[in-house]
Motif scaffolding. Structure first.
Motif, PDB file in Angstrom:
ATOM      1  N   GLU A 173      98.982  -2.641  90.307  1.00 50.24           N
ATOM      2  CA  GLU A 173      98.478  -3.201  89.243  1.00 50.24           C
ATOM      3  C   GLU A 173      98.974  -2.872  87.770  1.00 50.24           C
ATOM      4  OE1 GLU A 173      96.513  -2.368  91.564  1.00 50.24           O
ATOM      5  OE2 GLU A 173      95.971  -4.247  92.313  1.00 50.24           O
ATOM      6  N   PRO A 174      99.120  -1.533  87.487  1.00 51.65           N
ATOM      7  CA  PRO A 174      99.814  -1.288  86.513  1.00 51.65           C
ATOM      8  C   PRO A 174     101.203  -1.496  86.303  1.00 51.65           C
ATOM      9  CG  PRO A 174      98.955   0.655  87.749  1.00 51.65           C
ATOM     10  CD  PRO A 174      98.538  -0.423  88.085  1.00 51.65           C
ATOM     11  N   VAL A 175     101.895  -1.435  87.526  1.00 50.87           N
ATOM     12  CA  VAL A 175     103.456  -1.704  87.548  1.00 50.87           C
ATOM     13  C   VAL A 175     103.595  -3.278  87.027  1.00 50.87           C
ATOM     14  CG1 VAL A 175     105.474  -1.646  88.775  1.00 50.87           C
ATOM     15  CG2 VAL A 175     103.669   0.000  89.171  1.00 50.87           C
ATOM     16  N   LEU A 176     102.701  -4.062  87.718  1.00 51.81           N
ATOM     17  CA  LEU A 176     102.895  -5.438  87.589  1.00 51.81           C
ATOM     18  C   LEU A 176     102.410  -6.068  86.028  1.00 51.81           C
ATOM     19  CD1 LEU A 176     101.266  -6.754  90.834  1.00 51.81           C
ATOM     20  CD2 LEU A 176     103.607  -7.239  90.036  1.00 51.81           C
ATOM     21  N   ALA A 177     101.337  -5.147  85.473  1.00 48.68           N
ATOM     22  CA  ALA A 177     100.954  -5.428  84.055  1.00 48.68           C
ATOM     23  C   ALA A 177     102.069  -5.216  83.074  1.00 48.68           C
ATOM     24  CB  ALA A 177      99.800  -4.694  83.675  1.00 48.68           C
ATOM     25  N   GLU A 178     102.886  -4.015  83.435  1.00 45.01           N
ATOM     26  CA  GLU A 178     103.958  -3.610  82.635  1.00 45.01           C
ATOM     27  C   GLU A 178     105.213  -4.562  82.667  1.00 45.01           C
ATOM     28  OE1 GLU A 178     105.832  -1.514  79.742  1.00 45.01           O
ATOM     29  OE2 GLU A 178     103.711  -1.310  80.084  1.00 45.01           O
ATOM     30  N   THR A 179     105.242  -4.887  83.945  1.00 46.61           N
ATOM     31  CA  THR A 179     106.396  -5.682  84.293  1.00 46.61           C
ATOM     32  C   THR A 179     106.234  -7.034  83.625  1.00 46.61           C
ATOM     33  OG1 THR A 179     106.708  -4.772  86.503  1.00 46.61           O
ATOM     34  CG2 THR A 179     107.656  -7.025  86.072  1.00 46.61           C
ATOM     35  N   ARG A 180     105.114  -7.800  83.706  1.00 47.54           N
ATOM     36  CA  ARG A 180     105.022  -8.990  82.898  1.00 47.54           C
ATOM     37  C   ARG A 180     105.051  -8.836  81.602  1.00 47.54           C
ATOM     38  NH1 ARG A 180     100.197  -8.922  86.571  1.00 47.54           N
ATOM     39  NH2 ARG A 180     100.434  -9.905  88.460  1.00 47.54           N
ATOM     40  N   ARG A 181     104.389  -7.886  80.905  1.00 42.93           N
ATOM     41  CA  ARG A 181     104.746  -7.562  79.618  1.00 42.93           C
ATOM     42  C   ARG A 181     106.198  -7.708  79.017  1.00 42.93           C
ATOM     43  NH1 ARG A 181     104.518  -3.192  75.567  1.00 42.93           N
ATOM     44  NH2 ARG A 181     105.157  -1.660  76.941  1.00 42.93           N
ATOM     45  N   ASN A 182     107.086  -7.418  80.091  1.00 42.04           N
ATOM     46  CA  ASN A 182     108.620  -7.488  79.481  1.00 42.04           C
ATOM     47  C   ASN A 182     109.096  -8.852  79.994  1.00 42.04           C
ATOM     48  OD1 ASN A 182     109.156  -4.577  78.293  1.00 42.04           O
ATOM     49  ND2 ASN A 182     107.791  -4.265  79.956  1.00 42.04           N
ATOM     50  N   LEU A 183     108.539  -9.696  80.694  1.00 40.22           N
ATOM     51  CA  LEU A 183     109.091 -11.012  81.007  1.00 40.22           C
ATOM     52  C   LEU A 183     109.253 -11.990  79.871  1.00 40.22           C
ATOM     53  CD1 LEU A 183     107.624 -11.294  84.580  1.00 40.22           C
ATOM     54  CD2 LEU A 183     109.737 -10.239  83.939  1.00 40.22           C
ATOM     55  N   TYR A 184     110.119 -12.714  79.925  1.00 40.67           N
ATOM     56  CA  TYR A 184     110.266 -13.785  78.998  1.00 40.67           C
ATOM     57  C   TYR A 184     111.052 -15.152  79.781  1.00 40.67           C
ATOM     58  CZ  TYR A 184     115.480 -12.715  78.767  1.00 40.67           C
ATOM     59  OH  TYR A 184     116.606 -12.524  79.071  1.00 40.67           O
ATOM     60  N   ASP A 185     110.633 -16.129  79.032  1.00 46.33           N
ATOM     61  CA  ASP A 185     111.228 -17.625  79.719  1.00 46.33           C
ATOM     62  C   ASP A 185     112.898 -17.491  79.735  1.00 46.33           C
ATOM     63  OD1 ASP A 185     110.714 -19.855  81.323  1.00 46.33           O
ATOM     64  OD2 ASP A 185     110.837 -21.020  79.239  1.00 46.33           O
ATOM     65  N   GLY A 186     113.330 -17.743  80.925  1.00 41.19           N
ATOM     66  CA  GLY A 186     114.672 -17.719  81.002  1.00 41.19           C
ATOM     67  C   GLY A 186     115.368 -16.234  81.552  1.00 41.19           C
ATOM     68  N   ILE A 187     114.626 -15.399  81.702  1.00 39.30           N
ATOM     69  CA  ILE A 187     115.097 -14.221  82.055  1.00 39.30           C
ATOM     70  C   ILE A 187     116.256 -14.235  83.545  1.00 39.30           C
ATOM     71  CG2 ILE A 187     113.163 -13.656  84.047  1.00 39.30           C
ATOM     72  CD1 ILE A 187     113.312 -10.747  82.714  1.00 39.30           C
ATOM     73  N   SER A 188     117.049 -13.550  83.191  1.00 43.73           N
ATOM     74  CA  SER A 188     118.144 -13.607  84.325  1.00 43.73           C
ATOM     75  C   SER A 188     117.478 -12.882  85.707  1.00 43.73           C
ATOM     76  CB  SER A 188     119.398 -12.680  83.895  1.00 43.73           C
ATOM     77  OG  SER A 188     119.199 -11.406  83.700  1.00 43.73           O
ATOM     78  N   GLU A 189     118.275 -13.184  86.671  1.00 41.59           N
ATOM     79  CA  GLU A 189     117.721 -12.435  88.038  1.00 41.59           C
ATOM     80  C   GLU A 189     117.873 -10.884  87.909  1.00 41.59           C
ATOM     81  OE1 GLU A 189     119.627 -13.845  91.494  1.00 41.59           O
ATOM     82  OE2 GLU A 189     119.039 -16.017  91.365  1.00 41.59           O
ATOM     83  N   ASP A 190     119.128 -10.465  87.330  1.00 38.53           N
ATOM     84  CA  ASP A 190     119.384  -8.781  87.206  1.00 38.53           C
ATOM     85  C   ASP A 190     118.247  -8.261  86.368  1.00 38.53           C
ATOM     86  OD1 ASP A 190     121.643  -9.391  88.859  1.00 38.53           O
ATOM     87  OD2 ASP A 190     122.909  -9.408  87.152  1.00 38.53           O
ATOM     88  N   GLU A 191     117.754  -8.977  85.338  1.00 41.23           N
ATOM     89  CA  GLU A 191     116.814  -8.420  84.339  1.00 41.23           C
ATOM     90  C   GLU A 191     115.519  -8.488  85.215  1.00 41.23           C
ATOM     91  OE1 GLU A 191     118.202  -9.394  79.929  1.00 41.23           O
ATOM     92  OE2 GLU A 191     117.633 -11.165  81.224  1.00 41.23           O
ATOM     93  N   LEU A 192     115.190  -9.608  85.827  1.00 41.61           N
ATOM     94  CA  LEU A 192     113.815  -9.594  86.540  1.00 41.61           C
ATOM     95  C   LEU A 192     113.883  -8.354  87.598  1.00 41.61           C
ATOM     96  CD1 LEU A 192     111.194 -11.073  87.250  1.00 41.61           C
ATOM     97  CD2 LEU A 192     112.675 -12.367  89.034  1.00 41.61           C
ATOM     98  N   ALA A 193     115.235  -8.180  88.237  1.00 42.54           N
ATOM     99  CA  ALA A 193     115.218  -7.042  89.285  1.00 42.54           C
ATOM    100  C   ALA A 193     114.819  -5.815  88.669  1.00 42.54           C
ATOM    101  CB  ALA A 193     116.387  -7.117  89.842  1.00 42.54           C
ATOM    102  N   GLN A 194     115.362  -5.614  87.412  1.00 40.82           N
ATOM    103  CA  GLN A 194     115.215  -4.162  86.811  1.00 40.82           C
ATOM    104  C   GLN A 194     113.724  -4.115  86.181  1.00 40.82           C
ATOM    105  OE1 GLN A 194     117.245  -1.598  86.248  1.00 40.82           O
ATOM    106  NE2 GLN A 194     118.284  -2.338  87.737  1.00 40.82           N
TER     107      GLN A 194
END
Length: 974
Positions: A173-194
């Protein structure tokens, strides 16, 4: 409204703007919407927090107003400095800076209340979210083909859940919460992996097991990258990859050969048999620092695409070492099992190059520079060729004539060694080992050389830059006679080697006799270039330069030669880049050493050393090290000639501090010194035994006849030679094992290797296996390590386990560890037992390190890279320390690590990419040692348990004048 709610709610009423921020700056609220960034809200929140803790009196309100104004300016400056003028701040970023400013300012009560408040609010938000989660807007991910596709949130959740499987005290849960906080519309595949990797990384300081979560998420990215390149389709999970590993392995070998990266001979192995022997579960044992380092620098790649999975990497290394074995597959599997278990690890050049088309696997090279132009520039050329494939180099420059010496060919005067050292320095920078790591070389000079005073100044930041070598390491090669003159406060004469050519080739009593003859000739006017100085004054200057610049290091010529098993074959003219190798050199032979290290922490239980496991590890490891010599790619013929004739290897160790933690032994204790003695005796016994077994199978090394080995003189026996030459030696000489039988086997069967032991720094391989470095004490219990792969939070997992058992591990403890730079001494609620067990390097009396090293040194036929730590150095302490090292019979020392109080920036992880301490390099800030305080030898300091049990809080500490644990370039040996 709570005292803290103003800051938590960006829409709260604003009043006053003591800080200043760019008009474009915005704050992202937790619902994802943006609001203008207003520093006034920080000021209001801070004021309410202080009033809530300290009261509402008018006097305190006036004082609080001044404090808050200063803190607000610091917070705004910290945000804009780290993130840039146009950064959109998340509310958590702002709160991180507030927490930091309170701790840095010494407002502990307010800081603790603030930390606890944030935790309470986080729990409240989680509870609300569990009841009713508002629908989030759908996000699009931009593929490598440029097409936008909906984010597969379920796949992201599965990947994070898989990374957390089997690990205690971590949840997705905390990993997913912090991950979602840094996502944005149009994020690249590489950025999503990181994104999830970086999200888990921010949690490491709270729970060390998130380091493995980060590593596993990076592993998932590597799986996709490697399998798409090798087989065309990715693996969706670790479980799927485990089933595909054998098939992938054969395809990986073919791809590597196709791209001219791997040795075509690897295709001749039974790849199906080797693939079936791979253990995919071992991919999951990495810590993040280790795996990121492996990913960035060790795994095979082409055009930036990494196609080598971790178990394929270990098998490739093992195959390269088994090329000349009769049953190659069986030996490759044996070697693979050892290194993939992390019980032992080969040195970096072996890991880089084994199984490749240019298998330069050796770590260290030692050369002696001749006294003519062809020889000098030939030696510099050799440096470049050796460094090209990851070799660390030590050069002995003592034979080169000094400043003012006569040159017969031109009837002129020599410019001395310094101009040539400058060229050697620049060559090391130019040849950076293919960008994998910085080229590195160390210059050695004997203390009687006429240029020694200029040599001491080479690393200074002032003076003529043409006579400075800012990148080259330097070391004093100190004869015993000089130390005896220092102790007697006698005179010391400097010579140019062209007039005293045999001094460099002599040691012990013959050196003393020849040196005294030359002194008499100088007094009689028969030697032209010479200078007489007070030995104690030169010694003071050596110590002063060592403190001010970190160089030259102190290494001792006589014990290196008197105890060398190869005394009959030549002279040891210097050590290597990291001061652990002591091999003879000549114009026709460049000494080579092949390194690897036992992970000692893997070989202990609460009951003590696992002797059977240690013996098995050493037997296999010695075979691997011996094989290096035969499969090695030699860049110069002198290195090949020397290595095949003498066959030296350097079995070392790492994880020494891990072993002490497992045994519950404080480093500053007699029990730890005895453990150093016991463990090194066992390693010595089994290493020698393994070399004898190899000699029985393969034959003794060529120069064995006449060696100390051939006379039945083992490393601990050779201590007698030093004691005889000095007239005594203050060293515990006891032994616990029965050496009689082994001594006879050495004499009758022989040794496969002229030298078998050396303790190297293990700078990077210890990161890979997640062990403490070499024989190093704990640097800090919480800090950030920087290397060429980035910045990594390092938390002492043993300490965390103990604090959890006592129910002391909480956010406030994390904050306290940050504030006190990883030291426990000033944290009142930690028991004294734990403070002693987890005392950090600068809290332990440095004499304990020397005593433990002396016990190890008696068993080692080469030397050890021994760093020495002084929290508050001065002339008297330095004098006592290095005299103690010499008196105990140490062959070499390495860096002097000093610490001084100075202001450096501290920040939390989230706002500085992980840097807890962004250290300013300011050597001048440290008080220079006072030469006047260096007096005739005081008695050696008695070890004391912890000299800085409760250090005073300081804003931060500078650790300067050494090859820092945080220095990206300090990875030259392993």
């Amino acid at each position: 409204m709570s005292a803290y709610d103003t800051l938590a709610d960006p829409q709260a009423t604003s009043a006053g703007k003591p800080g200043a921020a760019p008009a474009s700056a915005q704050v992202i609220r937790r619902d994802g919407r943006a609001a203008p960034f207003n520093p006034g809200k920080i000021s209001i929140a801070l004021t309410k927090a202080f009033l809530a803790v300290e009261g509402q009196s008018a006097a305190s309100s006036h004082r609080i107003h001044e404090i808050v104004a200063g803190l607000t300016e610091q917070i705004v400056a910290g945000l804009t400095r780290h993130t840039g003028a146009d950064r959109i701040f998340h509310i958590e970023d702002v709160q991180d800076q507030v927490e930091l400013a309170l701790m840095r300012g010494g407002h502990h009560k307010v800081a603790r209340a603030y930390v606890l408040y944030r935790e309470d609010r986080a729990r409240e938000r989680a509870a609300v979210a569990a009841v009713s989660t508002p629908s989030a807007p759908a996000l699009q991910v931009k593929g490598r083909d440029g097409v936008l596709r909906p984010l597969d949130a379920a796949a992201l959740a599965r990947a994070v859940a898989e990374a957390c499987e089997g690990l205690s005290d971590v949840t997705p849960e905390p990993v997913l919460a912090e991950t979602r906080r840094n996502l944005y519309d149009g994020i690249s595949e590489d950025e999503l992996a990181q994104a999830p990797i970086l999200a888990a990384r921010t949690l490491i300081e709270q729970e060390p097991n998130y380091s493995q979560v980060s590593a596993r998420l990076l592993l998932a990215e590597l799986r996709r990258e490697a399998l798409v390149f090798v087989e065309g389709t990715p693996a969706t999970s670790q479980a799927e990859m485990a089933a595909r590993y054998p098939e992938y392995f054969g395809a990986y070998i073919a791809r590597g050969i196709e791209h001219q990266l791997l040795n075509p001979e690897l295709a001749q192995f039974d790849l199906a048999r080797l693939g079936a022997a791979l253990k995919p579960e071992r991919d999951l044992q990495f810590q993040y620092l280790g795996f990121q380092t492996l990913y960035d620098r060790y795994l095979q790649q082409t055009q930036g695409i990494r196609f080598e999975m971790p178990q394929a990497f270990f098998m490739r290394v093992a195959m390269g070492l088994a090329l000349r074995e009769i049953d190659r597959e069986a030996r490759a599997i044996e070697f693979y099992d050892l290194i993939s278990s992390f019980d032992f690890m080969c040195s970096t050049p072996t890991l880089f190059n084994s199984g490749t088309r240019h298998s330069q696997l050796s770590s260290c090279f030692l050369t002696s520079v001749p006294d003519d132009l062809d020889g000098i520039f030939g030696a510099i050329r050799d440096n470049a060729l050796l460094a090209k494939y990851s070799g660390g180099i030590g050069n002995a420059w003592t034979r080169v004539r000094g400043l003012g010496a006569h040159i017969r060919g031109t009837n002129g005067q020599s410019q001395g060694i310094v101009p040539f050292l400058k060229v050697a320095n620049d060559t090391a920078i130019a040849v950076n080992q293919g960008g994998k790591r910085k080229g590195a070389v160390c210059a050695y000079l004997e203390t009687w050389h006429i240029d020694v005073e200029e040599f001491l100044d080479l690393r200074k930041n002032t003076g003529d830059d043409r006579r400075r070598t800012h990148d080259m390491n330097t070391a004093n090669w100190v004869p015993d006679l000089f130390m005896q003159r220092v102790e007697a406060d006698g005179e010391w004469t400097l010579f140019s080697p062209d007039e005293v050519p045999d001094l460099h080739e002599l040691y012990g009593i013959p050196f003393r006799e020849a040196y005294e003859r030359y002194e008499a000739k100088a007094r009689a006017g028969e030697i032209k270039v010479h200078k007489t100085v007070r030995a104690l004054e030169l010694w003071r200057r050596m110590l002063t330069m060592l403190f001010e610049t970190g160089h030259p290091w102190m290494t001792f010529k006589d014990p290196c030669n008197l105890r060398s098993p190869q005394r009959h074959a030549g002279v040891v003219h210097s050590s290597n880049l990291c001061t652990e190798i002591t091999l003879n050199t000549s114009d026709s032979e460049v000494a080579v050493c092949n390194l690897g290290s036992i992970n000692l922490g893997q070989h202990v239980t609460e009951k003590g050393l696992d002797r059977d496991r240690l013996a098995r590890t050493i037997r296999t490891a010695m075979r691997m090290l011996d094989n290096v010599i035969d499969v090695n790619f030699y860049t110069i013929p002198q290195a090949r000639r020397s290595n095949l004739r003498h066959r030296p290897v350097g079995m070392g160790l790492m994880g020494y501090q891990d072993a002490l933690h497992a045994l519950r032994l404080p480093l500053a204790s007699d029990e730890a010194v005895r453990f150093a003695d016991e463990s090194m005796e066992l390693i010595s016994y089994h290493a020698i035994e393994a070399s004898v077994e190899l000699a029985a199978e393969r034959g003794a090394y060529a120069s064995f006849p006449g060696s100390l080995w051939s006379q039945g003189i083992l490393p601990h026996d050779s201590v007698d030679f030093v004691a005889e030459a000095r007239g005594g030696l203050d060293l515990d000489r006891s032994a616990a094992l029965d050496w009689t039988g082994l001594r006879e086997r050495v004499k009758t069967i022989g040794m496969r290797n002229s030298n078998v032991m050396a303790i190297a720094p293990t700078a990077t391989i210890s990161n890979i296996v997640g062990a403490t470095q070499s024989i190093e004490p704990t640097f800090r219990n919480l800090y950030v390590k920087a290397n060429m792969s980035g910045d990594f939070t390092v938390v002492n997992p043993s300490l965390v386990r103990d604090l959890k058992a006592l129910e002391l591990w909480d956010p406030v403890m994390v904050s306290d560890l940050k504030y006190y730079d990883g030291s426990l001494g000033a944290i009142d609620r930690i028991p004294a037992e734990l403070k002693s067990l987890y005392a950090t390097a600068f809290e332990v009396d440095v004499s304990w390190l020397v005593e433990a090293a002396a016990r190890r040194q008696k068993w080692i036929d080469q030397a050890q890279s021994l760093n020495l730590y002084l929290a508050n150095p001065n002339g008297r302490k330095l004098d006592a320390l290095y005299r103690l090292a010499w008196r105990r019979g140490l062959k070499t020392t390495y860096y002097l690590r000093t610490q001084s109080a100075t202001h450096v920036e501290k920040s939390t992880l989230k706002t500085s990419d992980g840097k807890l301490n962004a250290v300013k390099v300011a050597p001048a800030a440290a008080p220079a040692p006072q030469p006047a305080a260096v007096v005739a030898a005081p008695p050696p300091p008695a070890p004391s348990a912890v000299v800085n049990a409760a250090p005073k809080p300081v804003p931060a500490t500078e650790v300067g004048n050494f090859c820092s644990l945080d220095d990206p370039t300090c990875e030259a040996c392993q």
